[in-house]
Design a protein around this motif. Structure first.
Motif, PDB file in Angstrom:
ATOM      1  N   ILE A 165       6.719  -1.262   8.588  1.00 55.88           N
ATOM      2  CA  ILE A 165       8.044  -1.298   7.661  1.00 55.88           C
ATOM      3  C   ILE A 165       8.673   0.632   7.751  1.00 55.88           C
ATOM      4  O   ILE A 165      10.100   0.623   8.322  1.00 55.88           O
ATOM      5  CB  ILE A 165       7.458  -0.995   6.295  1.00 55.88           C
ATOM      6  N   ASN A 166       8.141   1.252   7.763  1.00 58.19           N
ATOM      7  CA  ASN A 166       9.703   2.663   7.846  1.00 58.19           C
ATOM      8  C   ASN A 166      10.170   2.908   9.377  1.00 58.19           C
ATOM      9  O   ASN A 166      10.612   3.217  10.016  1.00 58.19           O
ATOM     10  CB  ASN A 166       8.209   3.899   8.818  1.00 58.19           C
ATOM     11  N   VAL A 167       9.107   2.197  10.879  1.00 59.41           N
ATOM     12  CA  VAL A 167      10.364   2.412  11.961  1.00 59.41           C
ATOM     13  C   VAL A 167      10.600   1.301  12.350  1.00 59.41           C
ATOM     14  O   VAL A 167      11.767   1.298  12.584  1.00 59.41           O
ATOM     15  CB  VAL A 167       8.440   1.983  12.735  1.00 59.41           C
ATOM     16  N   VAL A 168      10.185   0.018  11.544  1.00 64.08           N
ATOM     17  CA  VAL A 168      11.503  -1.434  11.666  1.00 64.08           C
ATOM     18  C   VAL A 168      12.970  -0.840  11.106  1.00 64.08           C
ATOM     19  O   VAL A 168      13.790  -1.242  11.620  1.00 64.08           O
ATOM     20  CB  VAL A 168      11.018  -2.137  10.594  1.00 64.08           C
ATOM     21  N   GLN A 180     -12.443   2.936   0.663  1.00 64.82           N
ATOM     22  CA  GLN A 180     -12.528   1.517   0.894  1.00 64.82           C
ATOM     23  C   GLN A 180     -11.777   1.978   2.310  1.00 64.82           C
ATOM     24  O   GLN A 180     -10.243   1.621   2.793  1.00 64.82           O
ATOM     25  CB  GLN A 180     -12.329   0.380   0.485  1.00 64.82           C
ATOM     26  N   TYR A 181     -12.332   2.327   4.137  1.00 64.00           N
ATOM     27  CA  TYR A 181     -11.617   2.748   4.283  1.00 64.00           C
ATOM     28  C   TYR A 181     -10.420   1.797   5.835  1.00 64.00           C
ATOM     29  O   TYR A 181      -9.539   2.204   5.218  1.00 64.00           O
ATOM     30  CB  TYR A 181     -11.930   4.166   5.545  1.00 64.00           C
ATOM     31  N   SER A 182     -11.385   0.847   6.222  1.00 61.19           N
ATOM     32  CA  SER A 182     -10.272   0.423   6.901  1.00 61.19           C
ATOM     33  C   SER A 182      -9.117  -0.873   5.677  1.00 61.19           C
ATOM     34  O   SER A 182      -8.190  -0.665   6.073  1.00 61.19           O
ATOM     35  CB  SER A 182     -11.322  -0.903   6.913  1.00 61.19           C
ATOM     36  N   PHE A 183      -9.826  -0.650   4.319  1.00 61.19           N
ATOM     37  CA  PHE A 183      -8.914  -1.002   3.693  1.00 61.19           C
ATOM     38  C   PHE A 183      -7.739  -0.374   3.411  1.00 61.19           C
ATOM     39  O   PHE A 183      -6.286  -1.177   3.904  1.00 61.19           O
ATOM     40  CB  PHE A 183      -9.598  -1.381   2.423  1.00 61.19           C
ATOM     41  N   SER A 184      -8.248   0.545   3.038  1.00 64.50           N
ATOM     42  CA  SER A 184      -6.621   1.889   2.853  1.00 64.50           C
ATOM     43  C   SER A 184      -5.926   2.078   4.539  1.00 64.50           C
ATOM     44  O   SER A 184      -4.990   2.062   4.108  1.00 64.50           O
ATOM     45  CB  SER A 184      -7.125   2.644   2.712  1.00 64.50           C
ATOM     46  N   ALA A 185      -6.605   2.031   5.157  1.00 61.50           N
ATOM     47  CA  ALA A 185      -5.517   2.288   6.585  1.00 61.50           C
ATOM     48  C   ALA A 185      -4.428   0.915   6.706  1.00 61.50           C
ATOM     49  O   ALA A 185      -4.079   1.345   7.285  1.00 61.50           O
ATOM     50  CB  ALA A 185      -6.895   2.173   7.617  1.00 61.50           C
ATOM     51  N   ALA A 186      -5.213  -0.355   6.643  1.00 62.99           N
ATOM     52  CA  ALA A 186      -4.383  -0.890   6.582  1.00 62.99           C
ATOM     53  C   ALA A 186      -2.804  -1.151   6.063  1.00 62.99           C
ATOM     54  O   ALA A 186      -1.958  -1.389   6.100  1.00 62.99           O
ATOM     55  CB  ALA A 186      -5.167  -2.359   6.865  1.00 62.99           C
ATOM     56  N   ILE A 187      -3.655  -0.758   4.480  1.00 62.78           N
ATOM     57  CA  ILE A 187      -2.435  -0.669   4.109  1.00 62.78           C
ATOM     58  C   ILE A 187      -1.530   0.752   4.187  1.00 62.78           C
ATOM     59  O   ILE A 187       0.511   0.227   4.297  1.00 62.78           O
ATOM     60  CB  ILE A 187      -2.447  -0.042   2.456  1.00 62.78           C
ATOM     61  N   GLY A 188      -1.615   1.705   4.823  1.00 66.28           N
ATOM     62  CA  GLY A 188      -0.878   3.184   5.252  1.00 66.28           C
ATOM     63  C   GLY A 188      -0.191   2.524   6.686  1.00 66.28           C
ATOM     64  O   GLY A 188       0.615   2.852   6.997  1.00 66.28           O
ATOM     65  N   LEU A 189      -1.158   1.456   7.446  1.00 67.19           N
ATOM     66  CA  LEU A 189      -0.300   1.335   8.746  1.00 67.19           C
ATOM     67  C   LEU A 189       0.699   0.457   8.244  1.00 67.19           C
ATOM     68  O   LEU A 189       2.061   0.319   9.284  1.00 67.19           O
ATOM     69  CB  LEU A 189      -1.205   0.187   9.974  1.00 67.19           C
ATOM     70  N   PHE A 190       0.551  -0.647   7.316  1.00 69.99           N
ATOM     71  CA  PHE A 190       1.700  -1.976   7.141  1.00 69.99           C
ATOM     72  C   PHE A 190       3.091  -1.194   6.356  1.00 69.99           C
ATOM     73  O   PHE A 190       3.918  -1.067   7.274  1.00 69.99           O
ATOM     74  CB  PHE A 190       1.036  -2.579   6.278  1.00 69.99           C
TER      75      PHE A 190
END
Length: 320
Positions: free
Chosen positions: A299-302, A285-295
């Protein structure tokens, strides 16, 4: 009389040209340093920035046959799906608690060890202790988890032998949900304390010895010298490392968590990195996992920007 706009523009243009010429002159004069810097820049461009091109699949229904550009755009659908998932809050809780426990118990220990080593007078014993606590840093994560399995085995592990010797019952440490976080944190402290101690020892070496001499002349004890000379001297280093640590609260190490994960401790060991691996690699589930990783990355950047601003406002020490 005021200068004409055309004259002002010409003066600005000539100033920029002069600055550009000076920049090129400095680059030519120090070209060896830029050549040393070039491999690191290329590594970051190739392995860090270029792959960011693929982040857009987090907003698409990615199909390998259609490619990234040919896949259908779905916007924030994958993010909403993750936020509404039944396991969203358990995964967030596991990730945050594991990281906060590691920070709470693991961050102060290298500072304490460095301050103690800095006060040691016996140089041989000091070097021996440094070597002993630094050696675990070179042990790979796979070997570390294997050592945990050997030492904590319910049948042959030395820890359970000690427990049974005193009349207790063997404990299934690696198969227990309640023991996952303590084992993760304690093994991390054992492995990384020595490396972090070196950073603080280097900072302590930069403390002006005249301050200690003046404190001794004033009758200050070792504890007072540590409190009023050593700690203020390394405080900027502590703050910088604290900012970096808080900026990586959501970046829990994947390797050790995944290797320590079992079906019996899954409820406590299922964190964002392992969940992304499970969805992206095992279930494709590449798109779903990429969305979680981006989220997770956002959070880390903020957190990094926020903590850096607070540190700059409160202590005038920051990353930028």
């Amino acid at each position: 009389m005021t200068a004409k706009p055309e004259v002002l523009q010409q003066e600005k243009g000539s100033t920029k040209t002069a600055q550009g010429n000076r920049t090129w002159v400095k680059i030519k004069q120090n070209y060896e340093l830029y050549l040393f810097l070039l491999p690191a820049v290329l590594i970051y461009l190739i392995f860090k920035y270029f792959p960011m091109y693929g982040v857009q699949i987090a907003f698409k229904d990615f199909r390998a046959s259609k490619g990234i550009w040919g896949s259908e755009w779905v916007g924030f659908e994958h993010f909403i799906r993750f936020f509404e998932a039944y396991n969203f809050w358990p995964i967030m809780e596991n990730t945050i608690l594991l990281s906060l426990y590691s920070l709470l118990f693991g961050f102060p220990i290298p500072i304490i060890v460095a301050l103690m080593l800095n006060q040691m007078m016996a140089k041989r014993y000091k070097k021996f202790v440094q070597t002993v606590i630094y050696a675990p840093h070179f042990i790979s994560t796979v070997v570390l988890v294997g050592m945990l399995g050997v030492f904590l085995s319910p049948n042959s592990g030395i820890v359970n032998h000690v427990i049974t010797f005193f009349g207790g019952e063997p404990i299934l440490f690696l198969a227990s949900e309640g023991w996952f976080r303590p084992l993760y944190v304690l093994s991390g402290i054992w492995q990384e304390t020595g490396f972090a101690t070196i950073i603080y020892l280097a900072a302590l070496a930069g403390v002006n010895p005249e301050l200690h001499e003046a404190a001794v002349m004033d009758g200050a004890s070792k504890w007072k010298r540590v409190r009023h000379v050593d700690i203020p001297g390394i405080l900027p280093t502590i703050i910088i490392l604290m900012v970096l640590a808080l900026g990586n609260v959501m970046s829990v190490g994947f390797e050790k968590a995944y290797l320590m994960q079992t079906d019996l401790n899954y409820a406590a060991s299922n964190i964002i990195p392992t969940y992304v691996y499970e969805l992206g690699i095992q279930k494709a589930q590449y798109s779903f996992s990429a969305a979680i990783g981006l989220f997770n990355a956002i959070i880390n950047v903020v957190l990094l920007v926020t903590v850096n601003r607070l540190a700059k406002k409160l202590t005038e020490t920051s990353l930028w």
